[in-house]
Structures are given as C-alpha cells and as structure tokens.
Design an enzyme around this catalytic site. Sequence first.
Site, PDB file in Angstrom:
ATOM      1  N   ARG A   1      -4.814  -6.888   3.560  1.00 34.69           N
ATOM      2  CA  ARG A   1      -4.504  -5.515   3.170  1.00 34.69           C
ATOM      3  C   ARG A   1      -5.612  -4.981   2.257  1.00 34.69           C
ATOM      4  NH1 ARG A   1      -3.945  -6.083  -1.705  1.00 34.69           N
ATOM      5  NH2 ARG A   1      -3.823  -3.854  -1.976  1.00 34.69           N
TER       6      ARG A   1
ATOM      7  N   ARG B   1      -3.390   0.361  11.461  1.00 30.12           N
ATOM      8  CA  ARG B   1      -3.059   0.996  10.179  1.00 30.12           C
ATOM      9  C   ARG B   1      -3.580   2.428  10.251  1.00 30.12           C
ATOM     10  NH1 ARG B   1      -1.909  -2.268   6.006  1.00 30.12           N
ATOM     11  NH2 ARG B   1      -0.041  -1.964   7.252  1.00 30.12           N
TER      12      ARG B   1
ATOM     13  N   GLN C   1       2.797  -4.822  -4.436  1.00 31.93           N
ATOM     14  CA  GLN C   1       1.386  -5.202  -4.597  1.00 31.93           C
ATOM     15  C   GLN C   1       0.988  -5.227  -6.071  1.00 31.93           C
ATOM     16  OE1 GLN C   1       2.530  -2.888  -2.486  1.00 31.93           O
ATOM     17  NE2 GLN C   1       1.494  -2.992  -0.510  1.00 31.93           N
TER      18      GLN C   1
ATOM     19  N   ASP D   1      -6.573   5.367   0.551  1.00 34.94           N
ATOM     20  CA  ASP D   1      -6.672   4.920   1.947  1.00 34.94           C
ATOM     21  C   ASP D   1      -7.438   5.922   2.795  1.00 34.94           C
ATOM     22  OD1 ASP D   1      -4.216   3.386   0.815  1.00 34.94           O
ATOM     23  OD2 ASP D   1      -4.813   2.326   2.637  1.00 34.94           O
TER      24      ASP D   1
ATOM     25  N   ASN E   1      -2.723   7.549  -0.367  1.00 32.84           N
ATOM     26  CA  ASN E   1      -2.754   6.225  -0.995  1.00 32.84           C
ATOM     27  C   ASN E   1      -1.326   5.682  -0.950  1.00 32.84           C
ATOM     28  OD1 ASN E   1      -4.172   4.100  -2.374  1.00 32.84           O
ATOM     29  ND2 ASN E   1      -3.182   4.726  -4.276  1.00 32.84           N
ATOM     30  N   LYS E   2      -1.171   4.472  -1.409  1.00 30.65           N
ATOM     31  CA  LYS E   2       0.136   3.793  -1.411  1.00 30.65           C
ATOM     32  C   LYS E   2       1.229   4.722  -1.930  1.00 30.65           C
ATOM     33  CE  LYS E   2       0.659   0.596  -0.146  1.00 30.65           C
ATOM     34  NZ  LYS E   2       1.001   0.520   1.293  1.00 30.65           N
TER      35      LYS E   2
END
Lengths: 339, 339
Positions: free
Chosen positions: A49, A86, A186, A227, A237-238
């Site tokens: 990841r 992804r 994470q 990302d 992003n996350k």
Amino acid sequence: MKDLIATSIKYQQGALHILDQHQLPHREQWLVCDSTEVMIAMIKKLQIRGAPLIGIGASVLLAHLAEQGASTASLRTDAERLRAARPTAVNLMNCLDRMLASLDSHGTATLAHCAEQLFNEDVELCNRIATEGAALIEDGANILTHCNTGSLATAGVGTAIGVIGAAKQQGKQLHVWVDETRPLLQGGRLTTWEMDQLDVPHTLVCDNMAALLMAQGKVDMILVGADRIAANGDFANKVGTYSLAVIAHYHQVPFYVVAPYTSVDANCPNGRAIPIEQRNPAEVQGVSGSFGEVNWAPDNTPVYNPAFDVTPAKLISGWILDTGVYRPEQIAAGVLTTL
Amino acid sequence: MKDLIATSIKYQQGALHILDQHQLPHREQWLVCDSTEVMIAMIKKLQIRGAPLIGIGASVLLAHLAEQGASTASLRTDAERLRAARPTAVNLMNCLDRMLASLDSHGTATLAHCAEQLFNEDVELCNRIATEGAALIEDGANILTHCNTGSLATAGVGTAIGVIGAAKQQGKQLHVWVDETRPLLQGGRLTTWEMDQLDVPHTLVCDNMAALLMAQGKVDMILVGADRIAANGDFANKVGTYSLAVIAHYHQVPFYVVAPYTSVDANCPNGRAIPIEQRNPAEVQGVSGSFGEVNWAPDNTPVYNPAFDVTPAKLISGWILDTGVYRPEQIAAGVLTTL
C-alpha cells in the site's frame, strides 16, 4: 534486474518480496509476488500500500515478468489489469504509463532498467520532499498526521513522515499526534511503528479526537499524503483527510499535503473528477489483522466504506512537493500543470 | 421494591440484573449486580452505560441495599463511591442527590420509592423528549447520530434515538447514518442494533467519514445525546461529538443536542468546568468485546484517550429537552438555569 531494497519491498536474487502490511506491526511476514494476480490481490488487501509504493511494486513486477519471458502482448494486458487495482491513486497509472512507453519504444529488454529508474527516482523524490518540508517545521512543533506516509508507503523515506524524519534529523524537538485512521488502522498499526523506528515522540488518538486536540491548541500543523492531486490543487487521500482539513480550517491550524510530482494528475481538472474506491463492508463492521478477524456490528449491517475522500484546494495551506512548497496563489495560477 | 423493567436493566424478584453492554450485540448476557463494588466496576467497563441509565442503575442498587438492611452510614458511603465512578455524567450525581435527600428526610425505608420514581420519571422524560424532538424531523430526513442514546442508555426509549423512533412511529421515512464511535464502538455495536429493533433504515460509517457525507449533502441534521449540559448551553458528550459539531457548522447542517433536564447542571457555568474522564490506553491500542480482546498498535504505544469532549453552545442549533426545544437566544438568556 538489479537488487532493489526498501522497507517493505525487496527485489533480490530474481524474486520480488513484499512485506505483508496487513499483518504489521505484530507479524513481519515477507510474501513472494510472482504474478499479476498475486499483486492485484495484495493491492486490494493493502498488503502492499501507499500510492507511490504500489506504482513501484507493479512496475518491478512487470519488469520481473518480462525477464521471465512474458510477451509484449501479455505485459500490456497485465499493465491494464494492474492499473484497475486501485482506481484513486494516480502514481500507479503514472508508473505503468512510463513502463508501457518504455515497452513501446524499446521492447521488453528495457523494462528492468525503467523499473529500477522508477524505484530510484522515488527514493530521490522522497529525499527532496523531506528537505523542502523540513524547512517548514519549527522546533517544538506538534504535528498531526493521518494514515501512513513513511518508508512503508514509498521506496524511500516517505512523504509526510519523510518530512517529520528530516526535521528530527535536523535536531528539532517534535511530537506527532497519530490519527489511528479507521477502518484499516494505518495510523494505529503502521505510523506508530514508523515513529518508533524514527525515535519520534508520538501519541496515538482515535480520528474523532483530532478536533479536541486542535481546540486545546495542541496541534501546530497537519501533514498528510496524497493519492492524487488534481490540476486545481484539490486532492484525494485516505478517508478522514477531508474531515481533518475542515477542522483545521475552523481552528486556523496550517494544513499541508505532501507528495511527489508523480501524485499530480494534471489531466484531472479538480477533485470531483477523481474516482473514489468503495471497499468491503466487513472493514467497517469489524477489524482484521495479524490477530485474525473480528466483527462487532450486527450481522449484515449496511455500511458505506469509501477508501478515500477529496479535500478542496481552498482548505489547504501549502502543497509540499519535491519541486518546492507551493502556496494557494501559485496553485490557483496553475503551477501544477507546469511541473 | 416493585419490579422495574427496561431494555438493559431489570429489577425482578428482589434482584438487580444488568444486560452486559460490553458484549452486545453478539452476546446477550445478564449479570447480577448486588454490591457497590460490582456496580462501579460495571460502570467503569461500560457494561452499564448511558448518562441517564447509570444514574437510575446506581439508585436502584442503593434502594436494593437498603432493603437488604444496609445502614444509613454505609448507604452514604456507597453513594459517594458511586458518584465518582463516572465524573463527567451529571445524571449520576443528580440521581444520587435525590436518593440522599430522601434518605436524610425519611430514612432508608423510602429509598425504594425514590428509586422507582427516578426510574419512572426517566421513562416519562424520554417520552416527552421524543415528542418534542420528533416535531423537528422532516419526512425523508437523513439523520446522523453518534454513540448510543436509545433504550440501552436510558430507562425509556432514549434521547436522540427516542426522537428518531418517535418520528418513525409518526410514519416519517427516515435514514440514519450511524457513526461507529471509536474507541468503544457504541455506534457500531449498539446503535446499529437499536436501529434494527426500530426497523429504521441505517448505514454504519467510520467517524472520519461524517465530513464527507455532509459535503455530499447527505446529512440533513445531527442528533446527539449529552452527559452534562452547562448553564451556558455548552455540553459534554462522547468524544467525537465536538468534531461533528465543527464539521456541521462548516457545512451548515443543523446540530441538536437531545437530553432530559436531569443532564443539565445549572451549577456548572460552562464547558470548561466539566471534568473529562481519561480512560485506559488499551481501548485505543485495540478493541475488546464478546469476541475477546485484540491489539493492533505496537506494544506500549502512548495514547491519549479522553472519554468525552465539550461542544460549545455557539455550534449548537437547538437543545431538545423534555420541556421543549430551546434556541440559542433562549440559552444565551439563561433558560437552562430556570428549568
């Protein structure tokens, strides 16, 4: 292909090994990745990841398959399948585009060199980002970060965590608030581990505590990864990043996104054009890791589980890239389309 | 004492039984509570929880102990020990004050009657809150809630969830976004279970997704409970509530606090005066429940774990109490000190 060694990916003696990040921190298990199917499954399970790293990992795999004798046609098909693994992270597409361009120009023999270049370039980009960002960190800073953006997520020292590590190396006293980053933790599992490795004082909190910390004046700045950064500066992003940006805006806490230029998608006009991956309800109904799988919600509880969210440029104080730190005026003037 | 029956507390045939909320929803286990030590341990482990319910539970226990022959002196000591078990929630103090006043005036014999009154009053308060609040809910509303505020948290239908249930009974179509509420997952474990019981369509999300939902226009209003409301309208509630209030403010989503007058502390001038309970790091390092205990953070990871946070009055659209719905102007004029 030459040997390539990073914290969570190794190409050694002709085999690609991936550190299973789903099992960290309590179990360090290296898995062999020798096919596109395995790599796609690993990306989907977040065993590998980090937007930069999955681009590198997929490229190294393609080069390895080429060395094993895969045909140009099958490498093309593999690249298309990997690209879809992804959809939000643009680094994967950018790396695969570079690999395919190399394949088109020079055939399979040059893929190893191209993958090595991408790997080494990512190491170098991380170093440049770290230097650019560390200059912004004041001695004594309390930094809040989300998800994991360190050596586990890149071939190098990381993005946001790379900045923190560089500031620490400069002798600055720091303290990091680590958002646990539900649902896949994470922060709780990986960033805590990296802070230990870097010997940076840190405190783990649940995502919903960040606002309280800011109200108490305990956060001086926020650093997060990306990302995909759109041409207008919006970025994906996350999930939970947008929440932090809104809360930081209310409390006037500076909020920075940290990424290499390989995370910029100049063809993407704004955040609305970034596809967001939806993931399995089980991730929100419970948790899984080296300890196995537990479920705390009633069976079949309906779930909404977007893996990412989009933060608009207007909430961002600065964009820390390998080429420099950009302010909102520069972003508004279109600097991201000229990198 | 008469039999008293609620969803998660029962006084029957002279024994007090508590539904162990730590084990829900996958295991329904009733535990006998026959001493102050047991009740304090249950409150601390959140086996009994919900600001209104712990006040009722502690009162019923005291009455039970009086019936078993406990002396006035030992009941007084027990009340003081119980009072300290959850420092943030004021209902516990309010209920124990009522019990002690009864003890002072009429001796141990009247405690049973006082506990029955507190229990029945809580049922009645929930019904009045539900009626007041349901009038605010529009047909088709998407409501977001945090933690658990239903029949598991009170002797009656609940506070915020009571409002949702009453609106549903009025035939309104509703959908509820359930914040999972880390670290103890009262949303993911308990509110999902209550939504099932009430047959209300709902979707579970991680706490850090609420901002994204609001940005997408998918949240029409937010309803949360309270552990203590100060005289100026600030209130303490489960950690993450303040985060929601800030995000709702930014997105102009109406944000309501829902509670009985027994959650109001007119002697507390503002939120800064509310003590906040700090809890065990293990809750953030992992999770526990009917499935046992798992830990995903590196061993000894430093943690900040406040159980509650404080939302200032300026972020609140309305206070839904049993006596009516109060607007910011009324709160600013001091209505909470006159209830």
